[in-house]
Design a protein around this motif. Structure first.
Motif, PDB file in Angstrom:
ATOM      1  N   ASP A 165       0.847  -1.193   0.000  1.00 25.00           N
ATOM      2  CA  ASP A 165       0.000   0.000   0.000  1.00 25.00           C
ATOM      3  C   ASP A 165       0.883   1.243   0.000  1.00 25.00           C
ATOM      4  N   PHE A 166       1.005   1.863  -1.159  1.00 23.61           N
ATOM      5  CA  PHE A 166       1.833   3.055  -1.291  1.00 23.61           C
ATOM      6  C   PHE A 166       1.095   4.247  -0.695  1.00 23.61           C
ATOM      7  N   ALA A 167       1.833   5.018   0.109  1.00 22.40           N
ATOM      8  CA  ALA A 167       1.263   6.189   0.774  1.00 22.40           C
ATOM      9  C   ALA A 167       2.253   7.338   0.674  1.00 22.40           C
ATOM     10  N   ASP A 168       1.733   8.528   0.409  1.00 16.20           N
ATOM     11  CA  ASP A 168       2.586   9.705   0.374  1.00 16.20           C
ATOM     12  C   ASP A 168       3.137   9.962   1.771  1.00 16.20           C
ATOM     13  N   ALA A 169       4.434  10.203   1.842  1.00 17.46           N
ATOM     14  CA  ALA A 169       5.095  10.430   3.127  1.00 17.46           C
ATOM     15  C   ALA A 169       4.825  11.825   3.674  1.00 17.46           C
ATOM     16  N   GLY A 170       4.403  12.748   2.824  1.00 16.38           N
ATOM     17  CA  GLY A 170       4.180  14.121   3.276  1.00 16.38           C
ATOM     18  C   GLY A 170       5.488  14.733   3.729  1.00 16.38           C
ATOM     19  N   ALA A 171       5.492  15.340   4.893  1.00 19.24           N
ATOM     20  CA  ALA A 171       6.684  16.006   5.418  1.00 19.24           C
ATOM     21  C   ALA A 171       7.667  15.022   6.055  1.00 19.24           C
ATOM     22  N   GLU A 172       7.211  13.785   6.301  1.00 21.45           N
ATOM     23  CA  GLU A 172       8.091  12.783   6.914  1.00 21.45           C
ATOM     24  C   GLU A 172       9.166  12.341   5.926  1.00 21.45           C
ATOM     25  N   PRO A 173      10.376  12.079   6.401  1.00 21.06           N
ATOM     26  CA  PRO A 173      11.390  11.538   5.485  1.00 21.06           C
ATOM     27  C   PRO A 173      11.029  10.105   5.109  1.00 21.06           C
ATOM     28  N   VAL A 174      11.385   9.716   3.904  1.00 15.10           N
ATOM     29  CA  VAL A 174      11.178   8.338   3.475  1.00 15.10           C
ATOM     30  C   VAL A 174      12.382   7.532   3.946  1.00 15.10           C
ATOM     31  N   VAL A 175      12.132   6.545   4.789  1.00 12.11           N
ATOM     32  CA  VAL A 175      13.188   5.672   5.282  1.00 12.11           C
ATOM     33  C   VAL A 175      13.219   4.441   4.375  1.00 12.11           C
ATOM     34  N   PRO A 176      14.313   4.242   3.642  1.00 11.45           N
ATOM     35  CA  PRO A 176      14.362   3.105   2.717  1.00 11.45           C
ATOM     36  C   PRO A 176      14.168   1.768   3.426  1.00 11.45           C
ATOM     37  N   GLN A 177      13.349   0.940   2.809  1.00  8.57           N
ATOM     38  CA  GLN A 177      13.069  -0.411   3.287  1.00  8.57           C
ATOM     39  C   GLN A 177      13.494  -1.399   2.204  1.00  8.57           C
TER      40      GLN A 177
END
Length: 131
Positions: free
Chosen positions: A49-61
């Motif tokens: 389920d892809f979700a926009d991170a908004g202001a949060e940093p994207v932490v690579p998984q």
């Protein structure tokens, strides 16, 4: 019922771009939006389920996909046709190579948000695996 993974959330800077990127490479479809999520569902019914991170940093998984030999060839062909860098290992120390772990084949590449994607044709540890 035995425990099964149903879904996981994949944070992205642009969920449409990231969902489409994965779907095109794996020959899957982006499903209709469900709430804030844009799902890509695999053959064993697990949804990413892809979700926009908004202001949060994207932490690579890390996301690994078990595929057949024929699917590997097709996906790997799309990776190369797209001009994506690929690696034989998750640490990206073996660029332009695939691995042959456990008698199969595997390759890693990055999505637009830095998530490490992997396709493998055999379970790791397949030689001693009972299930």
């Amino acid at each position: 019922m035995p425990v099964q993974l149903n879904h996981t959330i994949v944070r992205a800077r642009d969920k449409k771009r990231s969902a489409q990127f994965l779907a095109e490479l794996l020959d899957l479809e982006v499903q209709p939006q469900f709430g804030p999520f844009l799902p890509v569902v695999t053959a064993n019914d697990v949804a990413l389920d892809f979700a926009d991170a908004g202001a949060e940093p994207v932490v690579p998984q890390h996301y690994a996909f078990l595929v057949s030999e024929e699917e590997f060839d097709a996906i790997f062909g799309r990776i190369k046709a797209a001009g994506l860098a690929y690696y034989a290992d998750p640490g990206r120390t073996r660029p332009g190579q695939i691995n042959h772990n456990d008698g199969g084949r595997g390759v890693y590449w990055l999505d637009p948000d830095g998530h490490v994607l992997e396709i493998i044709t055999r379970h790791y540890g397949a030689e001693g695996r009972t299930g």
